[in-house]
Scaffold this motif. Structure first.
Motif, PDB file in Angstrom:
ATOM      1  N   GLY A  45      -9.300  -2.385  -3.022  1.00  0.00           N
ATOM      2  CA  GLY A  45      -8.095  -1.930  -2.334  1.00  0.00           C
ATOM      3  C   GLY A  45      -8.404  -1.383  -0.948  1.00  0.00           C
ATOM      4  N   HIS A  46      -9.488  -0.642  -0.848  1.00  0.00           N
ATOM      5  CA  HIS A  46      -9.886  -0.121   0.470  1.00  0.00           C
ATOM      6  C   HIS A  46     -10.250  -1.257   1.414  1.00  0.00           C
ATOM      7  CE1 HIS A  46     -11.433   2.599   3.465  1.00  0.00           C
ATOM      8  NE2 HIS A  46     -12.547   1.896   3.482  1.00  0.00           N
ATOM      9  N   ARG A  61      -0.962  -4.978   4.051  1.00  0.00           N
ATOM     10  CA  ARG A  61      -1.643  -3.931   3.297  1.00  0.00           C
ATOM     11  C   ARG A  61      -0.906  -3.536   2.022  1.00  0.00           C
ATOM     12  NH1 ARG A  61      -2.727  -2.843   8.731  1.00  0.00           N
ATOM     13  NH2 ARG A  61      -4.952  -2.709   9.121  1.00  0.00           N
ATOM     14  N   ARG A  62       0.043  -4.338   1.606  1.00  0.00           N
ATOM     15  CA  ARG A  62       0.789  -4.018   0.392  1.00  0.00           C
ATOM     16  C   ARG A  62      -0.067  -4.371  -0.823  1.00  0.00           C
ATOM     17  NH1 ARG A  62       6.834  -5.806  -1.333  1.00  0.00           N
ATOM     18  NH2 ARG A  62       7.040  -4.229  -2.939  1.00  0.00           N
ATOM     19  N   LEU A  63      -0.386  -3.360  -1.619  1.00  0.00           N
ATOM     20  CA  LEU A  63      -1.233  -3.522  -2.798  1.00  0.00           C
ATOM     21  C   LEU A  63      -0.423  -3.213  -4.050  1.00  0.00           C
ATOM     22  CD1 LEU A  63      -4.349  -1.605  -1.487  1.00  0.00           C
ATOM     23  CD2 LEU A  63      -4.230  -4.040  -1.920  1.00  0.00           C
ATOM     24  N   ILE A  64      -0.559  -4.059  -5.038  1.00  0.00           N
ATOM     25  CA  ILE A  64       0.095  -3.837  -6.323  1.00  0.00           C
ATOM     26  C   ILE A  64      -0.956  -3.977  -7.413  1.00  0.00           C
ATOM     27  CG2 ILE A  64       1.818  -4.695  -7.960  1.00  0.00           C
ATOM     28  CD1 ILE A  64       3.400  -5.760  -5.565  1.00  0.00           C
ATOM     29  N   ARG A 110      -5.228   5.944 -12.567  1.00  0.00           N
ATOM     30  CA  ARG A 110      -3.949   5.690 -11.905  1.00  0.00           C
ATOM     31  C   ARG A 110      -3.832   6.514 -10.623  1.00  0.00           C
ATOM     32  NH1 ARG A 110       0.286   3.629 -15.583  1.00  0.00           N
ATOM     33  NH2 ARG A 110      -0.768   3.004 -17.475  1.00  0.00           N
ATOM     34  N   LYS A 111      -4.270   7.757 -10.692  1.00  0.00           N
ATOM     35  CA  LYS A 111      -4.206   8.636  -9.519  1.00  0.00           C
ATOM     36  C   LYS A 111      -5.094   8.101  -8.401  1.00  0.00           C
ATOM     37  CE  LYS A 111      -3.749  13.200  -9.977  1.00  0.00           C
ATOM     38  NZ  LYS A 111      -4.103  14.595 -10.283  1.00  0.00           N
ATOM     39  N   ALA A 112      -6.289   7.597  -8.755  1.00  0.00           N
ATOM     40  CA  ALA A 112      -7.206   7.029  -7.751  1.00  0.00           C
ATOM     41  C   ALA A 112      -6.615   5.776  -7.113  1.00  0.00           C
ATOM     42  CB  ALA A 112      -8.554   6.715  -8.389  1.00  0.00           C
ATOM     43  N   LEU A 113      -5.984   4.934  -7.920  1.00  0.00           N
ATOM     44  CA  LEU A 113      -5.371   3.717  -7.386  1.00  0.00           C
ATOM     45  C   LEU A 113      -4.230   4.057  -6.424  1.00  0.00           C
ATOM     46  CD1 LEU A 113      -5.275   1.567 -10.636  1.00  0.00           C
ATOM     47  CD2 LEU A 113      -6.754   1.212  -8.658  1.00  0.00           C
ATOM     48  N   ALA A 160      -3.962   6.778  -4.688  1.00  0.00           N
ATOM     49  CA  ALA A 160      -4.559   7.369  -3.482  1.00  0.00           C
ATOM     50  C   ALA A 160      -5.035   6.298  -2.499  1.00  0.00           C
ATOM     51  CB  ALA A 160      -5.723   8.281  -3.871  1.00  0.00           C
ATOM     52  N   VAL A 161      -5.483   5.155  -3.007  1.00  0.00           N
ATOM     53  CA  VAL A 161      -5.922   4.065  -2.135  1.00  0.00           C
ATOM     54  C   VAL A 161      -4.733   3.342  -1.521  1.00  0.00           C
ATOM     55  CG1 VAL A 161      -7.138   1.845  -2.103  1.00  0.00           C
ATOM     56  CG2 VAL A 161      -8.091   3.738  -3.356  1.00  0.00           C
ATOM     57  N   GLY A 162      -3.578   3.365  -2.207  1.00  0.00           N
ATOM     58  CA  GLY A 162      -2.396   2.715  -1.666  1.00  0.00           C
ATOM     59  C   GLY A 162      -1.761   1.705  -2.587  1.00  0.00           C
TER      60      GLY A 162
END
Length: 175
Positions: free
Chosen positions: A87-88, A97-100, A112-115, A117-119
């Motif tokens: 993701g980074h 930069r749209r990440l799903i 989930r929180k880490a994901l 945070a990356v966006g």
């Protein structure tokens, strides 16, 4: 006799070549210098590609396109760190930069929180893998494959997206 002399000459050449190769391979300073030069060249190329990509993104103004997305799937926490790194790298090098992330119930709250945070935008889906049909029918699992192997099939139902790039979590975008 001539054949024997030719054979000894070739054998001596091969033995000498083998010795020469072992001397070159044993020269750790030379090997390290060569690795450093290759790494510097790759770094310069990556920087050049990054500058070009950013200029191209500004020229096209494609960052506002919300109908395009990068999508990955996580069946559990095993691939959480690679997904964060991927993701980074996407957010660093891509115009879009749209990440799903498709996440199953087996993905923990810290992951989930880490994901997020990356966006990543998280979409909760049922985990689909080789054992899904066995689970639905109450039979014993017959396959020890990766959890969530077929979660990517959910992407076909995302009719609100025009373009999608699916990537496995261990993917790394370099340019």
């Amino acid at each position: 006799v001539v054949f024997l002399l030719r054979f000894l000459n070739v054998y001596g050449f091969l033995r000498g070549g083998k010795h020469l190769v072992s001397l070159v391979a044993a020269d750790s300073t030379r090997t390290q210098t060569a690795k450093t030069l290759v790494a510097r060249q790759e770094w310069r190329l990556m920087q050049l590609e990054r500058r070009y990509t950013q200029a191209e993104c500004q020229r096209e103004n494609s960052t506002a396109n919300h109908a395009h997305a990068w999508i990955t799937a996580l069946g559990n926490d095993i691939v959480s760190l690679p997904a964060v790194v991927a993701g980074h790298s996407v957010r660093t090098f891509s115009c879009n930069r749209r990440l799903i992330a498709l996440v199953s119930p087996l993905v923990s709250a810290p992951t989930r929180k880490a994901l997020i945070a990356v966006g990543y935008s998280l979409i909760d889906v049922e985990s689909l893998d080789c054992n899904w049909m066995d689970d639905q029918q109450g039979r014993a699992r017959r396959n020890l494959g990766f959890p969530g192997t077929f979660m990517r099939f959910y992407i076909w139902s995302f009719d609100w997206l025009r373009k999608v790039v699916y990537f496995d979590p261990d993917f790394l975008l370099l340019s």
